[in-house]
Design a protein around this motif. Structure first.
Motif, PDB file in Angstrom:
ATOM      1  N   GLY A 118       0.790  -1.230   0.000  1.00 29.60           N
ATOM      2  CA  GLY A 118       0.000   0.000   0.000  1.00 29.60           C
ATOM      3  C   GLY A 118       0.812   1.264   0.000  1.00 29.60           C
ATOM      4  N   GLY A 119       2.086   1.180   0.421  1.00 26.20           N
ATOM      5  CA  GLY A 119       2.930   2.362   0.442  1.00 26.20           C
ATOM      6  C   GLY A 119       2.384   3.477   1.314  1.00 26.20           C
ATOM      7  N   TYR A 120       1.835   3.118   2.468  1.00 23.88           N
ATOM      8  CA  TYR A 120       1.239   4.105   3.362  1.00 23.88           C
ATOM      9  C   TYR A 120       2.302   4.915   4.111  1.00 23.88           C
ATOM     10  CZ  TYR A 120      -3.231   1.653   2.822  1.00 23.88           C
ATOM     11  OH  TYR A 120      -4.374   1.079   2.316  1.00 23.88           O
ATOM     12  N   ARG A 121       1.914   6.074   4.557  1.00 18.21           N
ATOM     13  CA  ARG A 121       2.641   6.813   5.580  1.00 18.21           C
ATOM     14  C   ARG A 121       2.120   6.289   6.914  1.00 18.21           C
ATOM     15  NH1 ARG A 121       6.780   9.948   7.695  1.00 18.21           N
ATOM     16  NH2 ARG A 121       5.951  11.572   9.090  1.00 18.21           N
ATOM     17  N   CYS A 122       2.970   5.622   7.686  1.00 16.73           N
ATOM     18  CA  CYS A 122       2.568   4.944   8.923  1.00 16.73           C
ATOM     19  C   CYS A 122       3.197   5.656  10.107  1.00 16.73           C
ATOM     20  CB  CYS A 122       3.004   3.491   8.903  1.00 16.73           C
ATOM     21  SG  CYS A 122       2.299   2.538   7.533  1.00 16.73           S
ATOM     22  N   VAL A 123       2.378   6.128  11.032  1.00 16.81           N
ATOM     23  CA  VAL A 123       2.842   6.938  12.156  1.00 16.81           C
ATOM     24  C   VAL A 123       2.334   6.335  13.459  1.00 16.81           C
ATOM     25  CG1 VAL A 123       2.875   9.242  13.206  1.00 16.81           C
ATOM     26  CG2 VAL A 123       2.778   8.999  10.704  1.00 16.81           C
ATOM     27  N   ALA A 124       3.220   6.240  14.446  1.00  9.57           N
ATOM     28  CA  ALA A 124       2.848   5.750  15.775  1.00  9.57           C
ATOM     29  C   ALA A 124       3.391   6.722  16.820  1.00  9.57           C
ATOM     30  CB  ALA A 124       3.402   4.347  16.014  1.00  9.57           C
ATOM     31  N   PRO A 125       2.536   7.547  17.408  1.00  8.78           N
ATOM     32  CA  PRO A 125       2.997   8.421  18.476  1.00  8.78           C
ATOM     33  C   PRO A 125       3.054   7.682  19.810  1.00  8.78           C
ATOM     34  CG  PRO A 125       0.666   8.765  18.133  1.00  8.78           C
ATOM     35  CD  PRO A 125       1.114   7.753  17.092  1.00  8.78           C
ATOM     36  N   ASN A 126       3.959   8.093  20.669  1.00  9.35           N
ATOM     37  CA  ASN A 126       3.846   7.734  22.076  1.00  9.35           C
ATOM     38  C   ASN A 126       2.811   8.661  22.691  1.00  9.35           C
ATOM     39  OD1 ASN A 126       6.029   5.659  22.867  1.00  9.35           O
ATOM     40  ND2 ASN A 126       7.124   7.100  21.561  1.00  9.35           N
ATOM     41  N   LEU A 127       1.788   8.083  23.290  1.00 11.49           N
ATOM     42  CA  LEU A 127       0.737   8.893  23.871  1.00 11.49           C
ATOM     43  C   LEU A 127       1.292   9.794  24.975  1.00 11.49           C
ATOM     44  CD1 LEU A 127      -2.097   6.223  24.180  1.00 11.49           C
ATOM     45  CD2 LEU A 127      -1.758   7.885  22.348  1.00 11.49           C
ATOM     46  N   ARG A 128       0.553  10.853  25.260  1.00 13.94           N
ATOM     47  CA  ARG A 128       0.885  11.739  26.376  1.00 13.94           C
ATOM     48  C   ARG A 128       1.218  10.895  27.619  1.00 13.94           C
ATOM     49  NH1 ARG A 128      -2.601  16.837  28.475  1.00 13.94           N
ATOM     50  NH2 ARG A 128      -2.806  17.121  26.213  1.00 13.94           N
ATOM     51  N   GLY A 129       2.365  11.185  28.249  1.00  9.90           N
ATOM     52  CA  GLY A 129       2.759  10.466  29.457  1.00  9.90           C
ATOM     53  C   GLY A 129       3.631   9.250  29.219  1.00  9.90           C
ATOM     54  N   PHE A 130       3.903   8.912  27.950  1.00 14.21           N
ATOM     55  CA  PHE A 130       4.698   7.727  27.639  1.00 14.21           C
ATOM     56  C   PHE A 130       5.995   8.114  26.931  1.00 14.21           C
ATOM     57  CE2 PHE A 130       0.512   5.977  28.199  1.00 14.21           C
ATOM     58  CZ  PHE A 130       0.700   4.695  28.678  1.00 14.21           C
ATOM     59  N   GLU A 131       7.050   7.353  27.192  1.00 12.66           N
ATOM     60  CA  GLU A 131       8.355   7.495  26.570  1.00 12.66           C
ATOM     61  C   GLU A 131       8.810   8.943  26.668  1.00 12.66           C
ATOM     62  OE1 GLU A 131      11.068   6.725  22.794  1.00 12.66           O
ATOM     63  OE2 GLU A 131       9.582   8.250  23.068  1.00 12.66           O
ATOM     64  N   ARG A 132       9.136   9.614  25.556  1.00 13.31           N
ATOM     65  CA  ARG A 132       9.614  11.002  25.624  1.00 13.31           C
ATOM     66  C   ARG A 132       8.519  12.023  25.358  1.00 13.31           C
ATOM     67  NH1 ARG A 132      13.963  11.835  21.519  1.00 13.31           N
ATOM     68  NH2 ARG A 132      12.837  10.225  20.349  1.00 13.31           N
ATOM     69  N   SER A 133       7.274  11.585  25.265  1.00 12.86           N
ATOM     70  CA  SER A 133       6.179  12.538  25.114  1.00 12.86           C
ATOM     71  C   SER A 133       5.982  13.323  26.408  1.00 12.86           C
ATOM     72  CB  SER A 133       4.886  11.809  24.745  1.00 12.86           C
ATOM     73  OG  SER A 133       4.981  11.254  23.447  1.00 12.86           O
ATOM     74  N   SER A 134       5.330  14.470  26.292  1.00 14.57           N
ATOM     75  CA  SER A 134       5.078  15.304  27.464  1.00 14.57           C
ATOM     76  C   SER A 134       4.353  14.506  28.538  1.00 14.57           C
ATOM     77  CB  SER A 134       4.227  16.511  27.081  1.00 14.57           C
ATOM     78  OG  SER A 134       4.892  17.349  26.166  1.00 14.57           O
ATOM     79  N   THR A 135       4.763  14.716  29.802  1.00 14.67           N
ATOM     80  CA  THR A 135       4.164  14.030  30.938  1.00 14.67           C
ATOM     81  C   THR A 135       3.727  15.071  31.955  1.00 14.67           C
ATOM     82  OG1 THR A 135       5.607  12.114  30.571  1.00 14.67           O
ATOM     83  CG2 THR A 135       4.524  12.254  32.709  1.00 14.67           C
ATOM     84  N   PRO A 136       2.548  15.666  31.765  1.00 11.25           N
ATOM     85  CA  PRO A 136       2.082  16.673  32.724  1.00 11.25           C
ATOM     86  C   PRO A 136       1.967  16.097  34.133  1.00 11.25           C
ATOM     87  CG  PRO A 136       0.722  16.685  30.744  1.00 11.25           C
ATOM     88  CD  PRO A 136       1.591  15.468  30.665  1.00 11.25           C
ATOM     89  N   ALA A 137       2.220  16.944  35.132  1.00 16.23           N
ATOM     90  CA  ALA A 137       2.161  16.489  36.527  1.00 16.23           C
ATOM     91  C   ALA A 137       0.724  16.356  37.017  1.00 16.23           C
ATOM     92  CB  ALA A 137       2.934  17.459  37.417  1.00 16.23           C
ATOM     93  N   ASP A 138      -0.180  17.155  36.477  1.00 15.72           N
ATOM     94  CA  ASP A 138      -1.564  17.164  36.923  1.00 15.72           C
ATOM     95  C   ASP A 138      -2.299  15.935  36.394  1.00 15.72           C
ATOM     96  OD1 ASP A 138      -4.145  17.727  37.687  1.00 15.72           O
ATOM     97  OD2 ASP A 138      -4.317  19.603  36.545  1.00 15.72           O
ATOM     98  N   VAL A 139      -2.860  15.135  37.294  1.00 14.43           N
ATOM     99  CA  VAL A 139      -3.573  13.929  36.882  1.00 14.43           C
ATOM    100  C   VAL A 139      -4.725  14.268  35.937  1.00 14.43           C
ATOM    101  CG1 VAL A 139      -4.964  11.985  37.702  1.00 14.43           C
ATOM    102  CG2 VAL A 139      -2.903  12.645  38.942  1.00 14.43           C
ATOM    103  N   ALA A 140      -5.371  15.406  36.147  1.00 22.58           N
ATOM    104  CA  ALA A 140      -6.503  15.792  35.302  1.00 22.58           C
ATOM    105  C   ALA A 140      -6.097  16.003  33.853  1.00 22.58           C
ATOM    106  CB  ALA A 140      -7.157  17.063  35.845  1.00 22.58           C
ATOM    107  N   ALA A 141      -4.803  16.172  33.597  1.00 23.21           N
ATOM    108  CA  ALA A 141      -4.322  16.371  32.222  1.00 23.21           C
ATOM    109  C   ALA A 141      -4.420  15.104  31.382  1.00 23.21           C
ATOM    110  CB  ALA A 141      -2.878  16.866  32.242  1.00 23.21           C
ATOM    111  N   TYR A 142      -4.801  13.989  32.000  1.00 23.71           N
ATOM    112  CA  TYR A 142      -4.908  12.724  31.275  1.00 23.71           C
ATOM    113  C   TYR A 142      -6.362  12.335  31.012  1.00 23.71           C
ATOM    114  CZ  TYR A 142      -0.013  12.596  32.378  1.00 23.71           C
ATOM    115  OH  TYR A 142       1.318  12.928  32.464  1.00 23.71           O
TER     116      TYR A 142
END
Length: 306
Positions: free
Chosen positions: A54-78
Motif C-alpha cells: 500500500g505504500g502508506y505513511r505509517c505513524v505511531a505516536p507515544n501517547l501523552r505520558g509515555f516514553e519522551r512525550s510530554s508528561t504533565p504532573a496534573d492527573v486531570a491532564a490525562y
C-alpha cells in the motif's frame, strides 16, 4: 527504516513519534496501550509502508505520558478530552484525514472517543482488544467476571503504583504479559525496549516512565466499584457519546484475561458498520503474538470499500 522525532503540538504538548513511509501518502495512525509504547507497532509500520503493501505513511505516536512525550504532573491532564486533542492535532500535521486509525488497549480508548467526536478525521477505524466505552461500562457495572478481571485497575491508581511496579526488575509488569501463556515473543531485546520506556529519563528512579500511564487509570471512573468508590457504578454515558459512524474492524483475542469476550457482545448497537473477528488462541497481546495475522486482517479491511 523507522524514523523518530519529537513533534510539538500547538497546544503545548510534545509527542515523540515513530514512522515509516513517505509524507504525502495515505496515512495510517497507530495508538499503543499500557504498559506499552509506540515501538510495539514497528513491524506493522514497516510492513504497510512498503509499496507492495500500500505504500502508506505509517505513524505511531507515544501517547501523552509515555516514553519522551510530554508528561504533565496534573492527573486531570490525562482526561480523555486532552488525549483526543493530542491525536487530533497530530492528524492535522499529517494531512488532516487518516485512511485508518488503528489502536490497542488504552490507545483504543482514545480512538473510540475520537471516532465518536471527530469522525471526519478518519475514513476507517481498527480496534484490537480495546473495549468500547458502552460495553465496558455495562460489564464493569453488571458482570462480576469483568469486575474481577479489572481489579488490577484499582491497584494502578494507588499513589505508590509506579514504585511497586518497578520492584524486582518489574516483576509485576512481566506477569501482565506472561499471565496467559508462554509469551515467547518476550525476548531479552524486547524486554530491554520496555525497560528503557519504564525507567523514564536518565537519572530518575526506576518506574518513573510509568507515571503517565498510571495517571490514565487515576483519572478514569471506568473501574470496578469498591467500598466507598462507586467508580463505574456511578457513571452514565448518553447515547450521543457512544455511537461510532465509521466502518470499524474489531479484532479480539479470545484468551484476554483482563478483557473477557463479553465486551464484544452488543457492540453492533454502537457501531453499525462493524466487522468483528473473534480470534481463538490469542491473548490481549495479539499484536506481539501474531503480527502477521493482524497485518493480513488489517490489509483486507483497508482494501474494502469505506
Amino acid at each position: 527504516m523507522i524514523q523518530t522525532w519529537l513533534q510539538p503540538l500547538a497546544h503545548g504538548i510534545t509527542l515523540s513519534c515513530r514512522a515509516a513511509g513517505e509524507r504525502g501518502r495515505p496515512v495510517l495512525l497507530f495508538l499503543h496501550g499500557f504498559p506499552e509504547a509506540a515501538f510495539v507497532w514497528d513491524e506493522l509500520l514497516l510492513h504497510f509502508a512498503r509499496p507492495e503493501n500500500g505504500g502508506y505513511r505509517c505513524v505511531a505516536p507515544n501517547l501523552r505520558g509515555f516514553e519522551r512525550s510530554s508528561t504533565p504532573a496534573d492527573v486531570a491532564a490525562y482526561r480523555p478530552k486532552h488525549l483526543v486533542q493530542d491525536i487530533a492535532a497530530l492528524i492535522a500535521l499529517e494531512g488532516g484525514t487518516l485512511d485508518c486509525l488503528v489502536a490497542h488497549d488504552w490507545g483504543g480508548a482514545v480512538a473510540w472517543n475520537l471516532a465518536n467526536q471527530l469522525p471526519h478525521l478518519a475514513r476507517r477505524l481498527a480496534i484490537i482488544n480495546s473495549p468500547h466505552p458502552g460495553t465496558f461500562l455495562r460489564e464493569l457495572r453488571d458482570n462480576p467476571r469483568q469486575q474481577e478481571a479489572s481489579a488490577y485497575m484499582n491497584f494502578l491508581i494507588r499513589p505508590d503504583a509506579e514504585q511497586l511496579l518497578a520492584q524486582d526488575d518489574y516483576r509485576r509488569l512481566w506477569a501482565f504479559f506472561t499471565g496467559w501463556g508462554d509469551a515467547g515473543w518476550l525476548t531479552e531485546p524486547v524486554k530491554a525496549q520496555y525497560r528503557q520506556v519504564w525507567n523514564g529519563p536518565a537519572g530518575s528512579p526506576p518506574g518513573s516512565g510509568l507515571v503517565g500511564g498510571c495517571n490514565y487509570y487515576r483519572t478514569s471512573p471506568l473501574r470496578p466499584p469498591r467500598p466507598g468508590d462507586p467508580a463505574a457504578a456511578g457513571v452514565t454515558l448518553p447515547p450521543s457519546m457512544l455511537s461510532v459512524p465509521l466502518p470499524t474492524l474489531v479484532l479480539w483475542g479470545m484468551e484476554d484475561t483482563a478483557l473477557p469476550p463479553g465486551l464484544v457482545e452488543g457492540l453492533e448497537d454502537y457501531v453499525p458498520q462493524l466487522t468483528l473477528e473473534r480470534v481463538p488462541g490469542a491473548s490481549h497481546w495479539i499484536v506481539h503474538e501474531r503480527p502477521g495475522f493482524v497485518a493480513d486482517r488489517l490489509a483486507a479491511f483497508l482494501a474494502s470499500p469505506a
